[in-house]
Design an enzyme around this catalytic site. Structure first.
Site, PDB file in Angstrom:
ATOM      1  N   LYS A 116       3.018  32.577  64.457  1.00 37.42           N
ATOM      2  CA  LYS A 116       2.386  33.825  64.878  1.00 37.42           C
ATOM      3  C   LYS A 116       3.145  35.045  64.371  1.00 37.42           C
ATOM      4  CE  LYS A 116       1.098  33.540  69.330  1.00 37.42           C
ATOM      5  NZ  LYS A 116       1.220  33.064  70.745  1.00 37.42           N
ATOM      6  N   LYS A 158       8.035  35.908  72.630  1.00 38.58           N
ATOM      7  CA  LYS A 158       7.003  34.895  72.390  1.00 38.58           C
ATOM      8  C   LYS A 158       7.484  33.848  71.397  1.00 38.58           C
ATOM      9  CE  LYS A 158       2.703  36.709  72.250  1.00 38.58           C
ATOM     10  NZ  LYS A 158       1.587  37.655  71.900  1.00 38.58           N
ATOM     11  N   GLY A 164      -1.777  28.126  73.986  1.00 38.67           N
ATOM     12  CA  GLY A 164      -2.156  27.695  75.334  1.00 38.67           C
ATOM     13  C   GLY A 164      -1.423  28.440  76.431  1.00 38.67           C
ATOM     14  N   GLY A 165      -1.008  29.681  76.146  1.00 36.58           N
ATOM     15  CA  GLY A 165      -0.330  30.491  77.165  1.00 36.58           C
ATOM     16  C   GLY A 165       1.111  30.087  77.432  1.00 36.58           C
ATOM     17  N   HIS A 208      -8.197  41.553  76.525  1.00 32.43           N
ATOM     18  CA  HIS A 208      -8.132  40.565  75.437  1.00 32.43           C
ATOM     19  C   HIS A 208      -9.533  40.486  74.840  1.00 32.43           C
ATOM     20  CE1 HIS A 208      -7.051  36.451  73.684  1.00 32.43           C
ATOM     21  NE2 HIS A 208      -8.346  36.568  73.482  1.00 32.43           N
ATOM     22  N   ASN A 290      -6.587  32.039  65.783  1.00 28.56           N
ATOM     23  CA  ASN A 290      -6.771  30.626  66.108  1.00 28.56           C
ATOM     24  C   ASN A 290      -7.629  29.993  65.021  1.00 28.56           C
ATOM     25  OD1 ASN A 290      -6.927  31.397  69.635  1.00 28.56           O
ATOM     26  ND2 ASN A 290      -5.205  30.660  68.452  1.00 28.56           N
ATOM     27  N   ARG A 292      -9.385  27.348  64.474  1.00 23.43           N
ATOM     28  CA  ARG A 292     -10.152  26.201  64.970  1.00 23.43           C
ATOM     29  C   ARG A 292     -11.334  26.686  65.780  1.00 23.43           C
ATOM     30  NH1 ARG A 292      -8.560  27.072  70.251  1.00 23.43           N
ATOM     31  NH2 ARG A 292      -6.422  27.787  70.455  1.00 23.43           N
ATOM     32  N   ARG A 338     -14.983  28.238  83.031  1.00 22.51           N
ATOM     33  CA  ARG A 338     -14.316  26.958  82.799  1.00 22.51           C
ATOM     34  C   ARG A 338     -14.148  26.256  84.143  1.00 22.51           C
ATOM     35  NH1 ARG A 338      -9.616  27.630  78.185  1.00 22.51           N
ATOM     36  NH2 ARG A 338     -10.661  29.187  76.900  1.00 22.51           N
TER      37      ARG A 338
HETATM   38  P1  ADP Z   1      -6.402  29.556  73.665  1.00 24.31           P
HETATM   39  O1  ADP Z   1      -6.513  29.437  75.151  1.00 24.31           O
HETATM   40  O2  ADP Z   1      -5.193  28.892  73.060  1.00 24.31           O
HETATM   41  O3  ADP Z   1      -6.600  30.916  73.122  1.00 24.31           O
HETATM   42  P2  ADP Z   1      -8.785  27.976  73.730  1.00 24.31           P
HETATM   43  O4  ADP Z   1      -9.374  28.884  74.733  1.00 24.31           O
HETATM   44  O5  ADP Z   1      -9.620  27.456  72.621  1.00 24.31           O
HETATM   45  O6  ADP Z   1      -7.582  28.713  73.050  1.00 24.31           O
HETATM   46  O7  ADP Z   1      -8.112  26.758  74.524  1.00 24.31           O
HETATM   47  C1  ADP Z   1      -7.442  25.696  73.925  1.00 24.31           C
HETATM   48  C2  ADP Z   1      -6.850  24.902  75.059  1.00 24.31           C
HETATM   49  O8  ADP Z   1      -7.743  23.873  75.506  1.00 24.31           O
HETATM   50  C3  ADP Z   1      -5.594  24.163  74.679  1.00 24.31           C
HETATM   51  O9  ADP Z   1      -4.470  24.942  74.867  1.00 24.31           O
HETATM   52  C4  ADP Z   1      -5.576  22.989  75.646  1.00 24.31           C
HETATM   53  O10 ADP Z   1      -4.840  23.288  76.826  1.00 24.31           O
HETATM   54  C5  ADP Z   1      -7.009  22.779  76.030  1.00 24.31           C
HETATM   55  N1  ADP Z   1      -7.542  21.532  75.464  1.00 24.31           N
HETATM   56  C6  ADP Z   1      -7.154  20.903  74.353  1.00 24.31           C
HETATM   57  N2  ADP Z   1      -7.875  19.809  74.122  1.00 24.31           N
HETATM   58  C7  ADP Z   1      -8.773  19.722  75.122  1.00 24.31           C
HETATM   59  C8  ADP Z   1      -9.844  18.836  75.435  1.00 24.31           C
HETATM   60  N3  ADP Z   1     -10.166  17.817  74.671  1.00 24.31           N
HETATM   61  N4  ADP Z   1     -10.588  19.084  76.541  1.00 24.31           N
HETATM   62  C9  ADP Z   1     -10.322  20.131  77.293  1.00 24.31           C
HETATM   63  N5  ADP Z   1      -9.341  21.014  77.029  1.00 24.31           N
HETATM   64  C10 ADP Z   1      -8.571  20.813  75.975  1.00 24.31           C
HETATM   65  P1  ADP Z   2      -1.399  31.910  72.984  1.00 26.28           P
HETATM   66  O1  ADP Z   2      -1.022  31.508  71.596  1.00 26.28           O
HETATM   67  O2  ADP Z   2      -0.715  31.094  74.026  1.00 26.28           O
HETATM   68  O3  ADP Z   2      -2.876  32.015  73.158  1.00 26.28           O
HETATM   69  P2  ADP Z   2      -1.268  34.813  72.770  1.00 26.28           P
HETATM   70  O4  ADP Z   2      -0.278  35.426  71.866  1.00 26.28           O
HETATM   71  O5  ADP Z   2      -2.669  34.728  72.288  1.00 26.28           O
HETATM   72  O6  ADP Z   2      -0.759  33.353  73.186  1.00 26.28           O
HETATM   73  O7  ADP Z   2      -1.225  35.559  74.186  1.00 26.28           O
HETATM   74  C1  ADP Z   2      -1.870  35.029  75.327  1.00 26.28           C
HETATM   75  C2  ADP Z   2      -2.143  36.131  76.336  1.00 26.28           C
HETATM   76  O8  ADP Z   2      -0.919  36.762  76.748  1.00 26.28           O
HETATM   77  C3  ADP Z   2      -3.000  37.277  75.827  1.00 26.28           C
HETATM   78  O9  ADP Z   2      -4.371  37.008  75.927  1.00 26.28           O
HETATM   79  C4  ADP Z   2      -2.553  38.433  76.712  1.00 26.28           C
HETATM   80  O10 ADP Z   2      -3.189  38.385  77.966  1.00 26.28           O
HETATM   81  C5  ADP Z   2      -1.093  38.161  76.914  1.00 26.28           C
HETATM   82  N1  ADP Z   2      -0.274  38.886  75.903  1.00 26.28           N
HETATM   83  C6  ADP Z   2       0.245  38.369  74.770  1.00 26.28           C
HETATM   84  N2  ADP Z   2       0.941  39.295  74.064  1.00 26.28           N
HETATM   85  C7  ADP Z   2       0.881  40.433  74.778  1.00 26.28           C
HETATM   86  C8  ADP Z   2       1.411  41.760  74.606  1.00 26.28           C
HETATM   87  N3  ADP Z   2       2.168  42.082  73.548  1.00 26.28           N
HETATM   88  N4  ADP Z   2       1.150  42.697  75.548  1.00 26.28           N
HETATM   89  C9  ADP Z   2       0.411  42.377  76.642  1.00 26.28           C
HETATM   90  N5  ADP Z   2      -0.124  41.163  76.862  1.00 26.28           N
HETATM   91  C10 ADP Z   2       0.101  40.178  75.955  1.00 26.28           C
HETATM   92 MG    MG Z   3      -4.085  33.239  72.087  1.00 28.90          MG
END
Ligand code: ADP
Ligand code: ADP
Ligand code: MG
Length: 447
Positions: A116, A158, A164-165, A208, A290, A292, A338
């Site tokens: 990232k 980060k 996945g948060g 977001h 992302n 995918r 969800r």
């Molecule tokens: P993100 O939350 O990372 O931005 P998504 O909303 O697409 O992206 O969520 C992906 C998340 O879904 C993964 O981090 C994982 O925890 C969860 N996951 C992965 N595989 C599965 C699956 N087969 N069924 C349900 N959830 C899944």
């Molecule tokens: P992941 O790869 O786990 O999805 P992200 O980088 O997409 O992680 O961040 C997940 C969430 O964390 C964001 O949707 C937002 O709510 C919070 N976040 C991430 N970076 C920041 C930032 N710089 N300032 C405020 N909130 C943030």
């Molecule tokens: Mg993200």
């Protein structure tokens, strides 16, 4: 056109992909773990191959067994779904080397965006606004202190390989920095086998907002508008919608153009998502890409009429995009909830078990993506998301009302779920008026 797709995933997304293949006349191969012998995806596909024991690292993350299953069944391609191997560049590379089409972008692009911190540097160079922060990764704690002081607290630490948060920490002051630095490094190492970290300015009360993109292998790219995923619990999405209440036509156009710039700069192909934060002055900043299909893709499908999974299959078959930007029109409003097998009363602890009785909603404007059925036993080893309810209506107010009716109809006996919690969100004044940001759940529910 691809002839036989192996789906390297489970649950609702595996079922979603099987259905799209069927519609296009493509044969399907499911892979399943020993815990998923009776899973819907195993039963629904034309063929099914067991790839190992329940634990993901022995089955759904077992590259060797999955490639063997693909070769053994004569599959010409693999769809990775989301999670699991979907953002594993090495897996995509090994598919290519085995002459199997990986349904997604090239392994080089996955690799580039998978870090990232590097992705942000690339975006900065492509004139896409990014969240201010460190230039690339942080070498040591000393550098972390310097950069944090320079950009000013609060900051976020980060994991560069995060997802996945996980591997994210908010730091309010220099006193908190040391501990947070160590925690994120450790979590990154354990969860992602990579302790590279970077620093970002904490954007206060952001939304977001992410842009869905589609690109073919000939350099054509379009965007399908936005999804608002600000309703999050601990940085993980709970409810998503499209369109966002904070975008007007002008901002939507600007963010769409930035997303297309990101696609062009990374030579992206297939479906992907550019995640942005939008601050209260309507400035937007690139956060990550992302590479995918995403959990929340159905809301975009419903407001645009584009089947994103079918487009992925067509693009992987070497076809040009079936749409140009001017074909894309957003109509009405869509919301996704969800449904997780978890207990909100007990800190949202996952709650696997047997579903004794099941009734899921339906009717005009209600879509259910799930893989559970009456008598299904949810295994304890996988993600707790068991279903998605997606609704579509003429406007946001009608969509909220429809979702409430849908949730009221749900009967899932035998396990705990977050359905009541989702209902409370839909009844919340600030949610209804659009007056919320990523801290909404924490603020309103104290969790
Ligand atoms: P993100 O939350 O990372 O931005 P998504 O909303 O697409 O992206 O969520 C992906 C998340 O879904 C993964 O981090 C994982 O925890 C969860 N996951 C992965 N595989 C599965 C699956 N087969 N069924 C349900 N959830 C899944
Ligand atoms: P992941 O790869 O786990 O999805 P992200 O980088 O997409 O992680 O961040 C997940 C969430 O964390 C964001 O949707 C937002 O709510 C919070 N976040 C991430 N970076 C920041 C930032 N710089 N300032 C405020 N909130 C943030
Ligand atoms: Mg993200």
């Amino acid at each position: 056109m691809l002839k036989k797709v192996l789906i390297a995933n489970r649950g609702e997304i595996a079922v979603r992909i099987i259905r799209a293949c069927r519609e296009l006349g493509i044969s399907t191969v499911a892979v399943y773990s020993e815990a998923d012998k009776n899973a819907l995806h195993t039963r629904l596909a034309d063929e099914a191959v067991c790839i190992g024991p329940a634990k993901s690292n022995k089955s759904y993350l077992n590259i060797k067994n999955i490639l063997q299953a693909a070769c053994g069944t004569g599959s010409d391609s693999i769809h990775p779904g989301f999670g699991f191997l979907s953002e594993n560049a090495n897996f995509a590379k090994m598919c290519e080397e085995s002459n199997i089409k990986f349904i997604g972008p090239s392994y080089q692009v996955i690799d580039l965006m998978g870090n990232k911190s590097n992705a942000k540097e690339l975006m900065k160079n492509a004139k896409v606004p990014v969240v201010p922060g460190s230039e690339g990764s942080i070498r040591d704690f000393n550098e972390a202190t310097q950069i944090a002081n320079k950009i000013g607290y609060p900051i976020m630490i980060k994991a560069a390989a995060g997802g996945g948060g996980k591997g994210i920490r908010l730091v309010h002051s220099e006193e908190e920095l040391k501990e947070a630095y160590e925690i994120v490094k450790q979590e990154a190492l354990v969860s992602f086998n990579d302790d590279e970290i970077y620093i970002e300015k904490f954007i206060e009360n952001p939304r977001h907002v992410e842009i869905q993109v589609l690109a073919d292998e000939y350099g054509n790219g379009i965007h399908l508008g936005e999804r608002d995923c600000s309703v999050q619990r601990r940085n993980q999405k709970v409810l998503e919608e499209s369109p966002s209440t904070v975008l007007d036509e002008k901002l939507r156009k600007k963010m769409g153009e930035a997303a297309i710039n990101a696609v062009k700069a990374s030579h992206y192909s297939s479906a992907g998502t550019i995640e942005f934060l939008v601050d209260k002055h309507k400035n937007f900043y690139f956060m990550e890409m992302n590479t995918r299909i995403q959990v929340e893709h159905p809301v975009t499908e419903w407001v645009t009429g584009v089947d994103i999974v079918k487009e992925q299959l067509r693009i992987a078959s070497g076809e040009k995009l079936s749409y140009s930007q001017k074909d894309i029109m957003v109509s009405g409003h869509s919301i996704e909830c969800r449904i997780n097998a978890e207990n909100p009363e007990n800190n949202f602890m996952p709650c696997p078990g047997s579903i004794n009785d099941l009734h899921l909603p339906g009717g005009n404007g209600v879509r259910i993506d799930t893989a559970v059925y009456t008598g299904y036993k949810i295994p304890p080893v996988y993600d707790s998301m068991i279903a998605k309810i997606i609704v579509h209506a003429e406007n946001r107010e009608a969509a909220i009302s429809k979702m409430k009716v849908a949730l009221e109809e749900c009967v899932i006996d035998g396990i705990d779920t977050n359905i009541d919690f989702l209902y409370q969100i839909l009844e919340n004044e600030n949610f209804i008026s659009g007056n919320f940001d990523t801290s909404f759940i924490k603020k309103e529910f104290g969790i």
